[in-house]
Design an enzyme around this catalytic site. Structure first.
Site, PDB file in Angstrom:
ATOM      1  N   ASP A  10      15.301 -24.810  34.104  1.00  0.00           N
ATOM      2  CA  ASP A  10      15.822 -25.833  33.777  1.00  0.00           C
ATOM      3  C   ASP A  10      15.597 -27.072  34.417  1.00  0.00           C
ATOM      4  O   ASP A  10      15.512 -28.192  34.370  1.00  0.00           O
ATOM      5  CB  ASP A  10      17.181 -25.460  33.485  1.00  0.00           C
ATOM      6  CG  ASP A  10      17.635 -24.397  32.379  1.00  0.00           C
ATOM      7  OD1 ASP A  10      18.243 -24.314  31.554  1.00  0.00           O
ATOM      8  OD2 ASP A  10      17.269 -23.173  32.587  1.00  0.00           O
TER       9      ASP A  10
ATOM     10  N   GLU B 243      20.332 -32.989  30.838  1.00  0.00           N
ATOM     11  CA  GLU B 243      21.461 -31.811  30.931  1.00  0.00           C
ATOM     12  C   GLU B 243      21.990 -31.568  32.297  1.00  0.00           C
ATOM     13  O   GLU B 243      23.171 -31.221  32.591  1.00  0.00           O
ATOM     14  CB  GLU B 243      21.142 -30.718  30.044  1.00  0.00           C
ATOM     15  CG  GLU B 243      22.129 -29.343  30.166  1.00  0.00           C
ATOM     16  CD  GLU B 243      21.836 -28.485  29.396  1.00  0.00           C
ATOM     17  OE1 GLU B 243      20.942 -28.321  28.696  1.00  0.00           O
ATOM     18  OE2 GLU B 243      22.634 -27.300  29.516  1.00  0.00           O
TER      19      GLU B 243
ATOM     20  N   THR C 264      18.685 -21.252  27.180  1.00  0.00           N
ATOM     21  CA  THR C 264      18.700 -20.827  28.360  1.00  0.00           C
ATOM     22  C   THR C 264      19.078 -19.295  28.503  1.00  0.00           C
ATOM     23  O   THR C 264      18.444 -18.481  28.888  1.00  0.00           O
ATOM     24  CB  THR C 264      19.463 -21.647  29.375  1.00  0.00           C
ATOM     25  OG1 THR C 264      18.939 -22.743  29.524  1.00  0.00           O
ATOM     26  CG2 THR C 264      19.413 -20.888  30.654  1.00  0.00           C
TER      27      THR C 264
ATOM     28  N   THR D 259      24.344 -19.752  15.937  1.00  0.00           N
ATOM     29  CA  THR D 259      24.211 -19.287  17.315  1.00  0.00           C
ATOM     30  C   THR D 259      24.282 -17.712  17.401  1.00  0.00           C
ATOM     31  O   THR D 259      24.668 -17.148  16.283  1.00  0.00           O
ATOM     32  CB  THR D 259      25.448 -19.764  18.095  1.00  0.00           C
ATOM     33  OG1 THR D 259      25.372 -19.348  19.225  1.00  0.00           O
ATOM     34  CG2 THR D 259      26.704 -19.029  17.528  1.00  0.00           C
TER      35      THR D 259
ATOM     36  N   HIS E 200      26.715 -17.464  21.396  1.00  0.00           N
ATOM     37  CA  HIS E 200      27.953 -18.524  21.463  1.00  0.00           C
ATOM     38  C   HIS E 200      28.856 -18.631  20.338  1.00  0.00           C
ATOM     39  O   HIS E 200      29.496 -19.620  20.137  1.00  0.00           O
ATOM     40  CB  HIS E 200      27.621 -19.885  21.884  1.00  0.00           C
ATOM     41  CG  HIS E 200      27.089 -20.399  23.076  1.00  0.00           C
ATOM     42  ND1 HIS E 200      25.696 -20.396  23.317  1.00  0.00           N
ATOM     43  CD2 HIS E 200      27.484 -20.253  24.418  1.00  0.00           C
ATOM     44  CE1 HIS E 200      25.163 -20.586  24.602  1.00  0.00           C
ATOM     45  NE2 HIS E 200      26.279 -20.556  25.394  1.00  0.00           N
TER      46      HIS E 200
ATOM     47  N   LYS F 150      16.824 -23.566  15.788  1.00  0.00           N
ATOM     48  CA  LYS F 150      17.736 -23.723  14.772  1.00  0.00           C
ATOM     49  C   LYS F 150      17.021 -24.669  13.729  1.00  0.00           C
ATOM     50  O   LYS F 150      16.785 -24.727  12.671  1.00  0.00           O
ATOM     51  CB  LYS F 150      19.231 -23.612  14.798  1.00  0.00           C
ATOM     52  CG  LYS F 150      19.613 -22.346  15.324  1.00  0.00           C
ATOM     53  CD  LYS F 150      21.192 -22.280  15.282  1.00  0.00           C
ATOM     54  CE  LYS F 150      21.713 -22.785  16.649  1.00  0.00           C
ATOM     55  NZ  LYS F 150      21.373 -21.643  17.806  1.00  0.00           N
TER      56      LYS F 150
HETATM   57  P1  AMP Z   1      23.333 -21.768  20.563  1.00  0.00           P
HETATM   58  O1  AMP Z   1      23.322 -22.183  19.180  1.00  0.00           O
HETATM   59  O2  AMP Z   1      24.597 -20.983  21.029  1.00  0.00           O
HETATM   60  O3  AMP Z   1      22.129 -21.470  21.067  1.00  0.00           O
HETATM   61  O4  AMP Z   1      23.753 -23.115  21.324  1.00  0.00           O
HETATM   62  C1  AMP Z   1      23.007 -24.415  21.121  1.00  0.00           C
HETATM   63  C2  AMP Z   1      23.197 -25.235  22.579  1.00  0.00           C
HETATM   64  O5  AMP Z   1      24.447 -25.493  22.575  1.00  0.00           O
HETATM   65  C3  AMP Z   1      22.441 -24.669  23.579  1.00  0.00           C
HETATM   66  O6  AMP Z   1      22.083 -25.606  24.538  1.00  0.00           O
HETATM   67  C4  AMP Z   1      23.765 -24.022  24.285  1.00  0.00           C
HETATM   68  O7  AMP Z   1      23.835 -24.131  25.905  1.00  0.00           O
HETATM   69  C5  AMP Z   1      24.974 -24.988  23.789  1.00  0.00           C
HETATM   70  N1  AMP Z   1      26.112 -24.210  23.624  1.00  0.00           N
HETATM   71  C6  AMP Z   1      26.750 -23.927  22.258  1.00  0.00           C
HETATM   72  N2  AMP Z   1      27.992 -23.255  22.714  1.00  0.00           N
HETATM   73  C7  AMP Z   1      28.127 -23.360  24.168  1.00  0.00           C
HETATM   74  C8  AMP Z   1      29.229 -22.913  24.809  1.00  0.00           C
HETATM   75  N3  AMP Z   1      30.337 -22.472  24.328  1.00  0.00           N
HETATM   76  N4  AMP Z   1      28.993 -23.086  26.193  1.00  0.00           N
HETATM   77  C9  AMP Z   1      28.096 -23.657  26.739  1.00  0.00           C
HETATM   78  N5  AMP Z   1      26.851 -24.205  25.922  1.00  0.00           N
HETATM   79  C10 AMP Z   1      26.934 -23.955  24.721  1.00  0.00           C
HETATM   80 MG    MG Z   2      20.571 -26.950  24.890  1.00  0.00          MG
HETATM   81 MG    MG Z   3      19.298 -26.739  28.332  1.00  0.00          MG
END
Ligand code: AMP
Ligand code: MG
Ligand code: MG
Length: 311
Positions: free
Chosen positions: A50, A73, A123, A195, A198, A224
């Site tokens: 990153d 970011e 990540t 997700t 998360h 996605k």
């Molecule tokens: P995901 O769909 O969970 O892969 O999230 C899509 C993007 O949003 C990624 O960059 C994640 O790091 C960020 N993201 C989503 N939910 C969170 C969370 N609760 N905390 C930190 N980053 C998040």
């Molecule tokens: Mg991201």
């Molecule tokens: Mg990122």
């Protein structure tokens, strides 16, 4: 590079090349095996990939477009300063340079542009070995709206002629279209993407009400939206404040250029000016067309919308 090519088109052409360079850094860090994981917050990680990919992208863009506001970011001042020349990309994609710039973008100046950079989206998946979910995102906004963007997949395996290639780059430009992949129509039944790392009870509630035939749980906003573009899913639902502007700028620009729509869970558009707050507080709702977006928006209960809005 010819300066007769309008700025937004040149910037997109540079971003395509730079994202490919950053993708190589992402692969190199993984093959070396020293990820250097840092916990930024709850369920929020940063790796050497990153950090390094961001330095490559920001240094390469800033050297060519000094007046553009570039927001990445990763907050890693200790890593700023000189960037090795190997990481500085000055190339520009020839196919993009030959695109016709839409009239509304022809007079845009560097000062009107904000570029949102997610050097490595997904990540969590990167650290867990779900490498095909990983993307590099460069989103170009003009007057607060996403107008062009790049999603690079460093681990995508493809065949160009007889040659095996790793990585591909998807792009989109408003009023021009999209490229780097083969667009496909949406699936015949409702398939939702969301997700995988998360989730929480509110996120799950918003999924339950969709009456979907299938729910795909994958990492990254970029990946996605790729599923929507390639006809593997038709709606992306994420009722949580976790995504940030760098997650949605490039995907929104490309999805919109392909005829789709990305808003928050209330149906409002996000703005991408430099002073906006980073989190997409009211979640993400994206669909391949207006009709499916309306369907999903109407399914989400008012109380859930208010819960996110009042957080
Ligand atoms: P995901 O769909 O969970 O892969 O999230 C899509 C993007 O949003 C990624 O960059 C994640 O790091 C960020 N993201 C989503 N939910 C969170 C969370 N609760 N905390 C930190 N980053 C998040
Ligand atoms: Mg991201
Ligand atoms: Mg990122």
């Amino acid at each position: 590079m010819s300066t007769s090519v309008p700025l937004v088109v040149r910037l997109l052409a540079s971003s395509v090349s730079i994202a490919g360079r950053a993708g190589k850094i992402v692969r190199d860090v993984m093959s070396k095996g020293e990820l250097g994981i840092v916990e930024k917050g709850k369920d929020d990680y940063q790796t050497e990939a990153d950090r390094s990919a961001q330095r490559c992208i920001i240094a390469s863009l800033a050297a060519q477009y000094p007046k553009i506001n570039i927001i990445g970011e990763e907050d890693n001042p200790e890593n700023e300063g000189e960037v090795c020349t190997e990481w500085l990309s000055t190339d520009a994609d020839k196919e993009i340079l030959s695109l016709e710039c839409p009239p509304f973008l022809q007079g845009v100046k560097e000062e009107d542009i904000v570029v949102w950079v997610d050097p490595l989206d997904g990540t969590s998946e990167y650290t867990q070995g779900f490498l095909e979910h990983v993307t590099v995102l460069i989103g170009i906004s003009v007057n607060e709206k996403p107008v062009a963007g790049v999603i690079h997949q460093p681990y995508y395996k493809n065949l160009v002629g007889n040659e095996k290639k790793t990585g591909r780059t998807i792009w989109g430009l408003q009023e021009v279209g999209v490229g780097g992949f083969t667009p496909a129509p949406p699936p015949s039944s409702l398939i939702i993407t969301t997700t995988r790392s998360h989730s929480n009870p509110v996120v799950e509630k918003a999924l339950q009400v969709m009456n979907a035939a299938q729910i795909l749980r994958v990492g990254g906003a970029g990946y996605k939206v790729l599923q929507l573009l390639e006809g593997l899913a038709s709606v992306y639902v994420f009722a949580s404040p976790g995504c940030k502007k760098w997650d949605t700028c490039a995907p929104e620009a490309i999805l919109t250029a392909a005829g789709g729509k990305l808003t928050d869970i209330l149906g409002n558009n996000y703005k991408y000016g430099a002073s906006v707050s980073r989190p997409n507080k009211t979640g993400v709702l994206a669909a391949v067309n207006d009709e499916l977006h309306d369907y999903a928006l109407n399914r989400i209960p008012q109380e859930l919308k208010e819960k996110l809005a009042n957080k």
